[in-house]
Design an enzyme around this catalytic site. Structure first.
Site, PDB file in Angstrom:
ATOM      1  N   LYS A  69       0.829  -1.210   0.000  1.00 21.43           N
ATOM      2  CA  LYS A  69       0.000   0.000   0.000  1.00 21.43           C
ATOM      3  C   LYS A  69       0.864   1.262   0.000  1.00 21.43           C
ATOM      4  O   LYS A  69       0.547   2.240  -0.675  1.00 21.43           O
ATOM      5  CB  LYS A  69      -0.923  -0.019   1.224  1.00 21.43           C
ATOM      6  CG  LYS A  69      -2.085   0.919   1.101  1.00 21.43           C
ATOM      7  CD  LYS A  69      -3.215   0.551   2.028  1.00 21.43           C
ATOM      8  CE  LYS A  69      -4.416   1.380   1.752  1.00 21.43           C
ATOM      9  NZ  LYS A  69      -5.580   0.954   2.509  1.00 21.43           N
ATOM     10  N   GLU A 155      -9.679   1.208  11.250  1.00 22.37           N
ATOM     11  CA  GLU A 155     -10.734   1.288  10.223  1.00 22.37           C
ATOM     12  C   GLU A 155     -11.903   0.416  10.673  1.00 22.37           C
ATOM     13  O   GLU A 155     -11.712  -0.767  10.961  1.00 22.37           O
ATOM     14  CB  GLU A 155     -10.219   0.809   8.871  1.00 22.37           C
ATOM     15  CG  GLU A 155     -11.293   0.993   7.796  1.00 22.37           C
ATOM     16  CD  GLU A 155     -10.939   0.336   6.470  1.00 22.37           C
ATOM     17  OE1 GLU A 155     -10.813   1.059   5.483  1.00 22.37           O
ATOM     18  OE2 GLU A 155     -10.795  -0.903   6.441  1.00 22.37           O
TER      19      GLU A 155
HETATM   20  P1  0O2 Z   1      -8.089  -5.002   2.236  1.00 18.85           P
HETATM   21  O1  0O2 Z   1      -7.178  -6.096   1.814  1.00 18.85           O
HETATM   22  O2  0O2 Z   1      -9.518  -5.418   2.318  1.00 18.85           O
HETATM   23  O3  0O2 Z   1      -7.623  -4.273   3.456  1.00 18.85           O
HETATM   24  P2  0O2 Z   1      -7.265   3.600   1.258  1.00 18.85           P
HETATM   25  O4  0O2 Z   1      -6.656   2.874   0.058  1.00 18.85           O
HETATM   26  O5  0O2 Z   1      -7.780   2.653   2.316  1.00 18.85           O
HETATM   27  O6  0O2 Z   1      -6.366   4.651   1.812  1.00 18.85           O
HETATM   28  P3  0O2 Z   1      -9.689   3.907  -0.034  1.00 18.85           P
HETATM   29  O7  0O2 Z   1      -9.426   2.784  -0.969  1.00 18.85           O
HETATM   30  O8  0O2 Z   1     -10.372   5.122  -0.580  1.00 18.85           O
HETATM   31  O9  0O2 Z   1      -8.408   4.426   0.702  1.00 18.85           O
HETATM   32  O10 0O2 Z   1     -10.471   3.365   1.216  1.00 18.85           O
HETATM   33  P4  0O2 Z   1     -11.931   2.815   1.266  1.00 18.85           P
HETATM   34  O11 0O2 Z   1     -12.716   3.204   0.072  1.00 18.85           O
HETATM   35  O12 0O2 Z   1     -12.434   3.233   2.597  1.00 18.85           O
HETATM   36  O13 0O2 Z   1     -11.699   1.232   1.176  1.00 18.85           O
HETATM   37  C1  0O2 Z   1     -10.968   0.573   2.143  1.00 18.85           C
HETATM   38  C2  0O2 Z   1     -11.362  -0.887   2.236  1.00 18.85           C
HETATM   39  O14 0O2 Z   1     -12.739  -1.087   1.931  1.00 18.85           O
HETATM   40  C3  0O2 Z   1     -10.630  -1.796   1.266  1.00 18.85           C
HETATM   41  O15 0O2 Z   1      -9.403  -2.142   1.822  1.00 18.85           O
HETATM   42  C4  0O2 Z   1     -11.603  -2.982   1.182  1.00 18.85           C
HETATM   43  O16 0O2 Z   1     -11.497  -3.801   2.348  1.00 18.85           O
HETATM   44  C5  0O2 Z   1     -12.945  -2.302   1.224  1.00 18.85           C
HETATM   45  N1  0O2 Z   1     -13.413  -1.957  -0.125  1.00 18.85           N
HETATM   46  C6  0O2 Z   1     -13.423  -0.746  -0.689  1.00 18.85           C
HETATM   47  N2  0O2 Z   1     -13.950  -0.794  -1.918  1.00 18.85           N
HETATM   48  C7  0O2 Z   1     -14.281  -2.076  -2.160  1.00 18.85           C
HETATM   49  C8  0O2 Z   1     -14.877  -2.758  -3.259  1.00 18.85           C
HETATM   50  O17 0O2 Z   1     -15.201  -2.170  -4.290  1.00 18.85           O
HETATM   51  N3  0O2 Z   1     -15.073  -4.100  -3.134  1.00 18.85           N
HETATM   52  C9  0O2 Z   1     -14.728  -4.784  -2.007  1.00 18.85           C
HETATM   53  N4  0O2 Z   1     -14.963  -6.096  -1.963  1.00 18.85           N
HETATM   54  N5  0O2 Z   1     -14.164  -4.170  -0.943  1.00 18.85           N
HETATM   55  C10 0O2 Z   1     -13.930  -2.833  -1.014  1.00 18.85           C
HETATM   56  P5  0O2 Z   1      -8.140  -2.473   0.917  1.00 18.85           P
HETATM   57  O18 0O2 Z   1      -6.954  -1.841   1.556  1.00 18.85           O
HETATM   58  O19 0O2 Z   1      -8.399  -2.098  -0.513  1.00 18.85           O
HETATM   59  O20 0O2 Z   1      -8.003  -4.011   0.997  1.00 18.85           O
END
Ligand code: 0O2
Length: 246
Positions: A69, A155
């Site tokens: 990340k 989070e």
């Molecule tokens: P992981 O492996 O699940 O932790 P950021 O990148 O967090 O600084 P972002 O992407 O704007 O900023 O954050 P957001 O939108 O709050 O999303 C954070 C997390 O939400 C993601 O973590 C996913 O867990 C979930 N998420 C967001 N969008 C989607 C989506 O379209 N589909 C699914 N299935 N999950 C989603 P990470 O870090 O991407 O991955």
């Protein structure tokens, strides 16, 4: 053969100690949050005869995912930067039955004085273009250590069972096809997201209707584990009596 990079044992121990210290605050803050949620769940159930939380899952982001990340965001690999910019190292996902539960849980958590809301994204009011729905919050709270107080970010994702079902399938597809899923699959996923939305709305309607009209009072049902009075009296009279004090 290329020479393997040599690392002194003392250096390795130092890195290990620093990693342990780095993750400690996140581990503790997760424990604090899980305890808070457990308390809310248990107390809410006693007070309202209803449990808004289906289940809670917590996780610490792995060092590899943190580094990925950091690279994706083009950040320097420095602990101070990571602490400030990667705000989902500690993550909690709360799953509930109904949409209204999501906001009820949110408000209960945010009314606690030590929890500070840093950022909120409501993907329920504003779903993502792919149909993803969930309420995301970045919060922080104090963790008291022996020599310092830390305020790590956590989070918190709150969603219904149906939203969670959809998100876990979408996540699998996303990983399998690495952002290049066949159009047919994407179309089906979008239509499934609409079905999730419709189901959640319908379930919420039924839930509210039930709340307004709880129905006739339930007839008294004998507790099968309740001992009949006569049996209880016999048991008590057969129990050895305490010897009166001389
Ligand atoms: P992981 O492996 O699940 O932790 P950021 O990148 O967090 O600084 P972002 O992407 O704007 O900023 O954050 P957001 O939108 O709050 O999303 C954070 C997390 O939400 C993601 O973590 C996913 O867990 C979930 N998420 C967001 N969008 C989607 C989506 O379209 N589909 C699914 N299935 N999950 C989603 P990470 O870090 O991407 O991955």
């Amino acid at each position: 053969m290329a020479e393997q990079p040599y690392i002194e044992l003392s250096e390795l121990r130092d890195v290990q100690m620093k990693m342990t210290r780095f993750f400690m605050a996140y581990r503790f803050v997760l424990e604090e949050m899980v305890t808070k949620i457990d308390i809310l769940q248990e107390e809410f159930e006693v007070a309202h005869d209803y449990n808004p939380i289906e289940h809670t899952k917590s996780r610490l982001k792995s060092p590899e995912s943190i580094v990925k990340k950091v690279r994706r965001k083009n950040l320097p690999v420095k602990t101070a930067v990571i602490r400030e910019e990667i705000r989902d190292i500690a993550g909690i996902r709360i799953t509930c039955s109904f949409r209204s539960d999501i906001y009820e849980i949110r408000n209960m958590l945010l009314s606690q004085q030590d929890i500070e809301l840093v950022e909120e994204k409501d993907y329920i009011q504003n779903p993502k273009p792919n149909g993803y729905q969930s309420l995301h919050m970045i919060v922080r709270l104090p963790v008291y250590m022996s020599d310092r107080v830390e305020h790590p970010y956590v989070e918190v994702q709150i969603r219904t069972i149906a939203m969670d079902f959809w998100a876990s399938l979408e996540h699998k597809i996303y990983y399998k096809y690495d952002d290049e899923a066949p159009a047919e699959l994407i179309a089906e996923l979008t239509s499934a997201a609409e079905a999730v939305d419709a189901l959640d709305k319908k379930m919420e309607w039924i839930h509210q209707a039930l709340r307004k009209n709880p129905g006739p009072s339930q007839p008294h049902v004998e507790d099968p584990f309740d001992l009949p009075e006569a049996t209880l009296e016999r048991l008590l009279s057969a129990a050895p009596r305490e010897k009166p004090e001389e």
